[in-house]
Motif scaffolding. Sequence first.
Motif, PDB file in Angstrom:
ATOM      1  N   GLY A  32       0.837  -1.197   0.000  1.00  0.00           N
ATOM      2  CA  GLY A  32       0.000   0.000   0.000  1.00  0.00           C
ATOM      3  C   GLY A  32       0.867   1.241   0.000  1.00  0.00           C
ATOM      4  N   TYR A  33       0.267   2.359  -0.367  1.00  0.00           N
ATOM      5  CA  TYR A  33       1.002   3.618  -0.475  1.00  0.00           C
ATOM      6  C   TYR A  33       1.577   4.049   0.867  1.00  0.00           C
ATOM      7  N   ALA A  34       0.745   4.066   1.887  1.00  0.00           N
ATOM      8  CA  ALA A  34       1.165   4.601   3.190  1.00  0.00           C
ATOM      9  C   ALA A  34       2.304   3.796   3.803  1.00  0.00           C
ATOM     10  N   ALA A  35       2.322   2.498   3.616  1.00  0.00           N
ATOM     11  CA  ALA A  35       3.332   1.647   4.238  1.00  0.00           C
ATOM     12  C   ALA A  35       4.600   1.497   3.397  1.00  0.00           C
ATOM     13  N   THR A  36       4.656   2.154   2.256  1.00  0.00           N
ATOM     14  CA  THR A  36       5.827   2.069   1.381  1.00  0.00           C
ATOM     15  C   THR A  36       6.677   3.318   1.571  1.00  0.00           C
ATOM     16  N   SER A  37       7.948   3.122   1.879  1.00  0.00           N
ATOM     17  CA  SER A  37       8.854   4.261   2.068  1.00  0.00           C
ATOM     18  C   SER A  37       9.691   4.487   0.817  1.00  0.00           C
ATOM     19  N   THR A  38      10.233   5.684   0.685  1.00  0.00           N
ATOM     20  CA  THR A  38      11.104   5.951  -0.462  1.00  0.00           C
ATOM     21  C   THR A  38      12.371   5.092  -0.420  1.00  0.00           C
ATOM     22  N   PRO A  39      12.970   4.801   0.771  1.00  0.00           N
ATOM     23  CA  PRO A  39      14.098   3.864   0.758  1.00  0.00           C
ATOM     24  C   PRO A  39      13.713   2.483   0.212  1.00  0.00           C
ATOM     25  N   ASP A  40      12.492   2.026   0.528  1.00  0.00           N
ATOM     26  CA  ASP A  40      12.013   0.756  -0.036  1.00  0.00           C
ATOM     27  C   ASP A  40      12.001   0.825  -1.561  1.00  0.00           C
ATOM     28  N   LEU A  41      11.524   1.947  -2.089  1.00  0.00           N
ATOM     29  CA  LEU A  41      11.369   2.099  -3.535  1.00  0.00           C
ATOM     30  C   LEU A  41      12.707   2.123  -4.256  1.00  0.00           C
ATOM     31  N   VAL A  42      13.660   2.905  -3.727  1.00  0.00           N
ATOM     32  CA  VAL A  42      14.950   2.996  -4.419  1.00  0.00           C
ATOM     33  C   VAL A  42      15.712   1.672  -4.326  1.00  0.00           C
ATOM     34  N   GLU A  43      15.581   0.987  -3.210  1.00  0.00           N
ATOM     35  CA  GLU A  43      16.245  -0.319  -3.077  1.00  0.00           C
ATOM     36  C   GLU A  43      15.661  -1.316  -4.078  1.00  0.00           C
ATOM     37  N   ALA A  44      14.335  -1.370  -4.165  1.00  0.00           N
ATOM     38  CA  ALA A  44      13.685  -2.303  -5.089  1.00  0.00           C
ATOM     39  C   ALA A  44      14.006  -1.976  -6.546  1.00  0.00           C
ATOM     40  N   ALA A  45      14.133  -0.689  -6.857  1.00  0.00           N
ATOM     41  CA  ALA A  45      14.422  -0.285  -8.238  1.00  0.00           C
ATOM     42  C   ALA A  45      15.905  -0.384  -8.569  1.00  0.00           C
ATOM     43  N   GLN A  60       4.497  10.772  -3.900  1.00  0.00           N
ATOM     44  CA  GLN A  60       3.167  10.950  -4.497  1.00  0.00           C
ATOM     45  C   GLN A  60       3.267  11.113  -6.011  1.00  0.00           C
ATOM     46  N   ALA A  61       4.273  11.832  -6.486  1.00  0.00           N
ATOM     47  CA  ALA A  61       4.452  11.990  -7.935  1.00  0.00           C
ATOM     48  C   ALA A  61       4.767  10.645  -8.589  1.00  0.00           C
ATOM     49  N   LEU A  62       5.540   9.819  -7.905  1.00  0.00           N
ATOM     50  CA  LEU A  62       5.822   8.470  -8.413  1.00  0.00           C
ATOM     51  C   LEU A  62       4.548   7.630  -8.413  1.00  0.00           C
ATOM     52  N   PHE A  63       3.754   7.749  -7.361  1.00  0.00           N
ATOM     53  CA  PHE A  63       2.482   7.027  -7.313  1.00  0.00           C
ATOM     54  C   PHE A  63       1.588   7.462  -8.479  1.00  0.00           C
ATOM     55  N   ARG A  64       1.557   8.764  -8.748  1.00  0.00           N
ATOM     56  CA  ARG A  64       0.757   9.268  -9.871  1.00  0.00           C
ATOM     57  C   ARG A  64       1.224   8.640 -11.182  1.00  0.00           C
ATOM     58  N   ALA A  65       2.536   8.513 -11.353  1.00  0.00           N
ATOM     59  CA  ALA A  65       3.071   7.894 -12.571  1.00  0.00           C
ATOM     60  C   ALA A  65       2.637   6.432 -12.682  1.00  0.00           C
ATOM     61  N   VAL A  66       2.593   5.743 -11.552  1.00  0.00           N
ATOM     62  CA  VAL A  66       2.122   4.351 -11.539  1.00  0.00           C
ATOM     63  C   VAL A  66       0.649   4.306 -11.954  1.00  0.00           C
ATOM     64  N   VAL A  67      -0.159   5.176 -11.381  1.00  0.00           N
ATOM     65  CA  VAL A  67      -1.588   5.221 -11.698  1.00  0.00           C
ATOM     66  C   VAL A  67      -1.788   5.553 -13.173  1.00  0.00           C
ATOM     67  N   GLU A 114      -6.763   3.097  -3.705  1.00  0.00           N
ATOM     68  CA  GLU A 114      -5.663   3.950  -3.248  1.00  0.00           C
ATOM     69  C   GLU A 114      -5.561   5.268  -4.025  1.00  0.00           C
ATOM     70  N   ALA A 115      -5.806   5.242  -5.325  1.00  0.00           N
ATOM     71  CA  ALA A 115      -5.585   6.445  -6.139  1.00  0.00           C
ATOM     72  C   ALA A 115      -6.372   7.646  -5.622  1.00  0.00           C
ATOM     73  N   ALA A 116      -7.645   7.464  -5.347  1.00  0.00           N
ATOM     74  CA  ALA A 116      -8.457   8.593  -4.865  1.00  0.00           C
ATOM     75  C   ALA A 116      -7.994   9.057  -3.488  1.00  0.00           C
ATOM     76  N   ALA A 117      -7.582   8.125  -2.648  1.00  0.00           N
ATOM     77  CA  ALA A 117      -7.124   8.488  -1.307  1.00  0.00           C
ATOM     78  C   ALA A 117      -5.808   9.263  -1.360  1.00  0.00           C
ATOM     79  N   VAL A 118      -4.922   8.899  -2.274  1.00  0.00           N
ATOM     80  CA  VAL A 118      -3.602   9.525  -2.346  1.00  0.00           C
ATOM     81  C   VAL A 118      -3.620  10.793  -3.194  1.00  0.00           C
ATOM     82  N   LEU A 119      -4.254  10.735  -4.348  1.00  0.00           N
ATOM     83  CA  LEU A 119      -4.200  11.845  -5.300  1.00  0.00           C
ATOM     84  C   LEU A 119      -5.388  12.795  -5.208  1.00  0.00           C
ATOM     85  N   GLY A 120      -6.496  12.319  -4.656  1.00  0.00           N
ATOM     86  CA  GLY A 120      -7.712  13.124  -4.622  1.00  0.00           C
ATOM     87  C   GLY A 120      -8.596  12.790  -5.811  1.00  0.00           C
TER      88      GLY A 120
END
Length: 194
Positions: A32-45, A60-67, A114-120
């Motif tokens: 989920g968005y809330a439980a994912t940290s940026t260190p998690d993201l850079v490590e996975a990528a 949030q901008a990265l989440f928007r790109a995913v959506v 998640e999209a509506a909750a995160v992005l509006g």
Amino acid sequence: MKATKRRTNPERSSATQAALIAAAREAFVVRGYAATSTPDLVEAAGVTRGALYHHFADKQALFRAVVEAESAAVATEVEAGADECPPLESLISGGEAYLAAMAVPGRTRLLLIEAAAVLGRAEVDAIDAQHGVRTLREGLAAAIEQQAIAPIPVEAAAKLLGAAFDRAALEIAQGGDRGSCLAVLRALIEGLRL
């Protein structure tokens, strides 16, 4: 010895963005968005934190790109599913393709929860207008033009039918019967017939 071709800056940049989006999609689906940290993201990528912030202003901008990527993928699958059919059947087969596309693991959670909750809601609606609602709008306009359905307000019809398809996808994701949902959606569309 064969020389390897060096990638250009735009190629490296595109590869980094793609890696971040793919890693973020997986993380957002699993945690989920809330439980994912940026260190998690850079490590996975497999990139640096600097690379993340070079390409995206924040998580949030990265989440928007995913959506955006997921919405575009769904629209592509809908268009492929609705290809080469008469207008009314195209609307029905496009709806079936939508439900099949939303069955991809994690998509319903990302796009409909998640999209509506995160992005509006307004931002999600803007993204949807470029993808899912666009495909419905085009299908409805073609059906009206070919006099397959009654002349109705296309924009309102696309939004309302889109909401019905979204609700069906949520129902199916929660264990609801896909066949029943498809039968109701088919009846809704066939009810527009002239």
